[in-house]
Design an enzyme around this catalytic site. Structure first.
Site, PDB file in Angstrom:
ATOM      1  N   LYS A 174       0.885  -1.171   0.000  1.00  0.00           N
ATOM      2  CA  LYS A 174       0.000   0.000   0.000  1.00  0.00           C
ATOM      3  C   LYS A 174       0.921   1.219   0.000  1.00  0.00           C
ATOM      4  O   LYS A 174       1.412   1.643   1.022  1.00  0.00           O
ATOM      5  CB  LYS A 174      -0.876  -0.009   1.265  1.00  0.00           C
ATOM      6  N   GLU A 177      -0.458   7.598  -1.158  1.00  0.00           N
ATOM      7  CA  GLU A 177      -1.389   8.098  -2.170  1.00  0.00           C
ATOM      8  C   GLU A 177      -0.843   9.351  -2.858  1.00  0.00           C
ATOM      9  O   GLU A 177      -1.396   9.802  -3.859  1.00  0.00           O
ATOM     10  CB  GLU A 177      -2.766   8.378  -1.550  1.00  0.00           C
ATOM     11  N   CYS A 282      13.743  10.775   6.213  1.00  0.00           N
ATOM     12  CA  CYS A 282      13.702  10.425   7.641  1.00  0.00           C
ATOM     13  C   CYS A 282      15.081  10.466   8.243  1.00  0.00           C
ATOM     14  O   CYS A 282      15.233  10.480   9.460  1.00  0.00           O
ATOM     15  CB  CYS A 282      13.097   9.044   7.829  1.00  0.00           C
ATOM     16  N   GLU A 382       8.878  17.315  14.189  1.00  0.00           N
ATOM     17  CA  GLU A 382       9.487  16.896  12.924  1.00  0.00           C
ATOM     18  C   GLU A 382       8.870  17.766  11.827  1.00  0.00           C
ATOM     19  O   GLU A 382       7.685  17.631  11.512  1.00  0.00           O
ATOM     20  CB  GLU A 382       9.212  15.420  12.632  1.00  0.00           C
TER      21      GLU A 382
HETATM   22  P1  NAD Z   1       2.400   9.277   6.872  1.00  0.00           P
HETATM   23  O1  NAD Z   1       2.516   8.701   8.227  1.00  0.00           O
HETATM   24  O2  NAD Z   1       1.490  10.406   6.635  1.00  0.00           O
HETATM   25  O3  NAD Z   1       1.942   8.127   5.824  1.00  0.00           O
HETATM   26  C1  NAD Z   1       2.596   6.885   5.762  1.00  0.00           C
HETATM   27  C2  NAD Z   1       1.608   5.840   5.230  1.00  0.00           C
HETATM   28  O4  NAD Z   1       0.510   5.739   6.146  1.00  0.00           O
HETATM   29  C3  NAD Z   1       1.005   6.210   3.875  1.00  0.00           C
HETATM   30  O5  NAD Z   1       0.911   5.046   3.105  1.00  0.00           O
HETATM   31  C4  NAD Z   1      -0.359   6.765   4.232  1.00  0.00           C
HETATM   32  O6  NAD Z   1      -1.320   6.542   3.238  1.00  0.00           O
HETATM   33  C5  NAD Z   1      -0.721   6.010   5.493  1.00  0.00           C
HETATM   34  N1  NAD Z   1      -1.547   6.804   6.417  1.00  0.00           N
HETATM   35  C6  NAD Z   1      -1.567   8.145   6.542  1.00  0.00           C
HETATM   36  N2  NAD Z   1      -2.446   8.510   7.503  1.00  0.00           N
HETATM   37  C7  NAD Z   1      -2.978   7.372   7.994  1.00  0.00           C
HETATM   38  C8  NAD Z   1      -3.943   7.094   9.016  1.00  0.00           C
HETATM   39  N3  NAD Z   1      -4.522   8.072   9.717  1.00  0.00           N
HETATM   40  N4  NAD Z   1      -4.253   5.810   9.270  1.00  0.00           N
HETATM   41  C9  NAD Z   1      -3.666   4.806   8.577  1.00  0.00           C
HETATM   42  N5  NAD Z   1      -2.754   5.015   7.598  1.00  0.00           N
HETATM   43  C10 NAD Z   1      -2.402   6.281   7.310  1.00  0.00           C
HETATM   44  O7  NAD Z   1       3.895   9.621   6.395  1.00  0.00           O
HETATM   45  P2  NAD Z   1       4.358  10.377   5.079  1.00  0.00           P
HETATM   46  O8  NAD Z   1       4.026  11.819   5.210  1.00  0.00           O
HETATM   47  O9  NAD Z   1       3.928   9.647   3.875  1.00  0.00           O
HETATM   48  O10 NAD Z   1       5.939  10.183   5.174  1.00  0.00           O
HETATM   49  C11 NAD Z   1       6.778  11.006   5.928  1.00  0.00           C
HETATM   50  C12 NAD Z   1       7.015  10.440   7.303  1.00  0.00           C
HETATM   51  O11 NAD Z   1       7.595   9.140   7.211  1.00  0.00           O
HETATM   52  C13 NAD Z   1       8.005  11.269   8.119  1.00  0.00           C
HETATM   53  O12 NAD Z   1       7.547  11.327   9.440  1.00  0.00           O
HETATM   54  C14 NAD Z   1       9.293  10.479   8.014  1.00  0.00           C
HETATM   55  O13 NAD Z   1      10.209  10.686   9.066  1.00  0.00           O
HETATM   56  C15 NAD Z   1       8.770   9.082   8.022  1.00  0.00           C
HETATM   57  N6  NAD Z   1       9.733   8.159   7.455  1.00  0.00           N
HETATM   58  C16 NAD Z   1      10.386   7.326   8.306  1.00  0.00           C
HETATM   59  C17 NAD Z   1      11.333   6.467   7.817  1.00  0.00           C
HETATM   60  C18 NAD Z   1      12.073   5.544   8.727  1.00  0.00           C
HETATM   61  O14 NAD Z   1      12.736   4.664   8.236  1.00  0.00           O
HETATM   62  N7  NAD Z   1      11.983   5.684  10.042  1.00  0.00           N
HETATM   63  C19 NAD Z   1      11.623   6.434   6.433  1.00  0.00           C
HETATM   64  C20 NAD Z   1      10.914   7.300   5.596  1.00  0.00           C
HETATM   65  C21 NAD Z   1       9.971   8.160   6.114  1.00  0.00           C
END
Ligand code: NAD
Length: 497
Positions: A174, A177, A282, A382
């Site tokens: 997944k 989006e 990240c 962040e």
């Molecule tokens: P996000 O948490 O908004 O989304 C991540 C995934 O979760 C997406 O597929 C999204 O569709 C889904 N999602 C979003 N809201 C949701 C909800 N309420 N319930 C269930 N699923 C939901 O993150 P993002 O903005 O796509 O990515 C950036 C974030 O990811 C930053 O915080 C970054 O630090 C983190 N990140 C961490 C790593 C790591 O290895 N620790 C690597 C890359 C990115």
């Protein structure tokens, strides 16, 4: 009409019109470039049923055949990596060279998974007890879900999918989006590489799709990467539903600069790690901790380099691209206002950047704050954008206290010429990945990737040896072949003899 970016189930794009959709933009132009399907529960049910059916054969497929599919996938990905980089840039906005770097780091994980015959070797003890042999194997866990963030639309899926498939699982990805097309490109390559239909599937969408995966009884494991609040939610919900979950969260990565450091090297590193991919990594450095007396000189060197950065359309050989969406741009920009209000010193202001790109792009230039305090929101939150904060501290111990007092623990770095100081820092810092004169210490594929504290929920890091363990279950078989001396009936607990 824009292109419909659909699910990929059973080796082909879904053909039923979606009930809900989202909009995909080119962040450098602000144009709508696609419409992405949002899965509902029944789409997820279909994908899981298809994956469960494909799993029956795939888990029994020989290691030799599995590794030949992985080698073929590796060759295809390598041949077509430039196309994938273009897809990433078109939806994420990062500059092409950075997108190519992301694919390259993903390829490393495919190459690691090509070694699956070795990685899945079990153990054997002959005569563990008299005439009794014991052996252990690692078997696939079943249908697994991979939920990925927007910032690495190819690399993060490639952290998990090749290992999961190599271990004999079937996968449902997944993707975010915001940039969903890279996942479909990977799906086509898997098919071309000879992976049987249904072993790799993509469901597009939002929370509805995530929740359906988390609650589905036939999904046995979830690998999630995203922000900390969602990672915590995914971990808690997935484990309540009996799944194995690894959920990697957000970060606030510090870079300590000791007085003996090479300040030119440190300034180059701070700028590269702070503003690469517009800070949407990240492992980005977002807080530089300058140990007295280097603050003034270090800030001057960083500022000089930041002013040279060229912001623009990722296809035009710029240093830094736009932010991923208009709303994210507004959010990041609001932190610049908040930092000023809180009393931090704004050294370089990115809000009025002149970008080499369309006026409607989601632009925010690199921004540098000095004299940031730990109570300010630009430090505590962040931001996930091109905003770099410098904190000044009197000594090494104060620098360590700042980092260890922060709830995140993804990556960190120390810049110094002292081996002793670096060794002490590596041992004392409460962070999962540490760089010594390396600002973004993303482990290579034969190690595993993961943060501590609020940067990871679960006890398994991503990819490498942890990845193989996560996607398999251990089984131990104890064997005795009947012989005349078996000793008859004995109700005692079995003991070795
Ligand atoms: P996000 O948490 O908004 O989304 C991540 C995934 O979760 C997406 O597929 C999204 O569709 C889904 N999602 C979003 N809201 C949701 C909800 N309420 N319930 C269930 N699923 C939901 O993150 P993002 O903005 O796509 O990515 C950036 C974030 O990811 C930053 O915080 C970054 O630090 C983190 N990140 C961490 C790593 C790591 O290895 N620790 C690597 C890359 C990115």
């Amino acid at each position: 009409m824009t292109e419909l970016i659909h699910h990929w189930i059973a080796g082909k794009p879904a053909d039923t019109p979606p009930e809900r959709t989202g909009t995909v933009f080119n962040p450098a132009t602000g144009e709508v470039t696609g419409t992405v399907a949002y899965a509902d529960g029944s789409d997820v049910d279909t994908a899981v049923a298809v994956a469960a059916e494909a799993l029956r054969e795939w888990r029994r497929t020989s290691l030799a055949k599995r590794s030949s599919v992985l080698f073929a996938f590796r060759e295809l990905l390598n041949e077509r990596k430039d196309e994938l980089a273009e897809i990433i840039t078109a939806e994420h906005g990062k500059v092409l060279s950075d997108a190519a770097g992301e694919v390259q780091r993903g390829l490393e994980n495919v190459e690691y998974a090509c070694g699956i015959p070795n990685l899945l070797q079990g153990g054997f003890s002959e005569n563990a007890s008299t005439s009794v042999d014991v052996h252990s194997t690692r078997q696939p866990v079943g249908v697994v879900g991979v939920i990925s963030p927007f910032n690495f639309p190819a690399m993060v899926p490639l952290w998990f999918v090749p290992n999961a498939i190599a271990c004999g699982n079937a996968v449902i990805l997944k993707p975010s989006e915001k940039d969903p097309s890279a996942a479909l490109f990977l799906a086509e390559l898997w098919k071309e590489a000879g992976l049987p239909d249904g072993v790799f599937n993509v469901v597009q969408g939002d929370k509805v799709a995530v929740d359906a995966l988390l609650e589905h009884r036939d999904v046995k494991a979830i690998s999630f990467v995203g922000s900390t609040p969602i990672a915590r939610y995914v971990y808690e919900t997935g484990t309540v539903h009996g799944k194995r979950v690894q959920a990697l969260g957000g970060a606030k990565n510090h870079m300590v600069v000791l007085p003996d450091a090479d300040l030119d090297l440190a300034a180059d590193a701070a700028v590269s790690a702070g503003f690469g991919s517009a800070g949407e990594r990240c492992m980005a450095i977002s807080a530089v901790v300058a140990v007295d007396p280097v603050g003034d000189e270090l800030v001057a060197k960083i500022a000089e380099r930041v002013r040279e950065l060229n912001v623009g359309d990722g296809r035009r050989a710029c240093d830094m691209g736009p932010l991923v969406t208009a709303s994210h741009r507004v959010r990041v920009s609001s932190y610049v206002d908040a930092g000023l209000e809180a009393g931090a010193e704004l050294v370089v202001d990115g809000r009025e950047v002149e970008a080499d790109g369309a006026a409607e792009g989601f632009w925010l230039g690199p921004t540098l704050f000095d004299r940031v305090e730990t109570g300010m929101s630009i430090y505590t939150d962040e931001i996930f954008g091109p905003v770099l904060s410098v904190l000044r501290v009197p000594d090494y111990d104060a620098a360590l206290d700042v980092i260890n007092g922060n709830p995140y623990g993804n990556g960190t770095a120390i810049f110094t010429e002292s081996g002793g100081a670096a060794r002490r820092f590596s041992e004392e810092v409460e962070v999962g990945m540490v760089g010594v004169n390396v600002p973004i210490p993303v482990p290579v594929a034969q190690f595993s990737f993961g943060g501590w504290k609020d940067s990871l929920f679960g006890d398994s890091h991503a990819y490498g040896p942890d990845g193989i363990r996560f996607f398999t279950r251990t089984k131990v078989v104890t064997t005795r072949w009947p012989d005349p001396s078996h000793g008859g009936v004995n109700l005692g607990f079995p003991q070795s003899s």
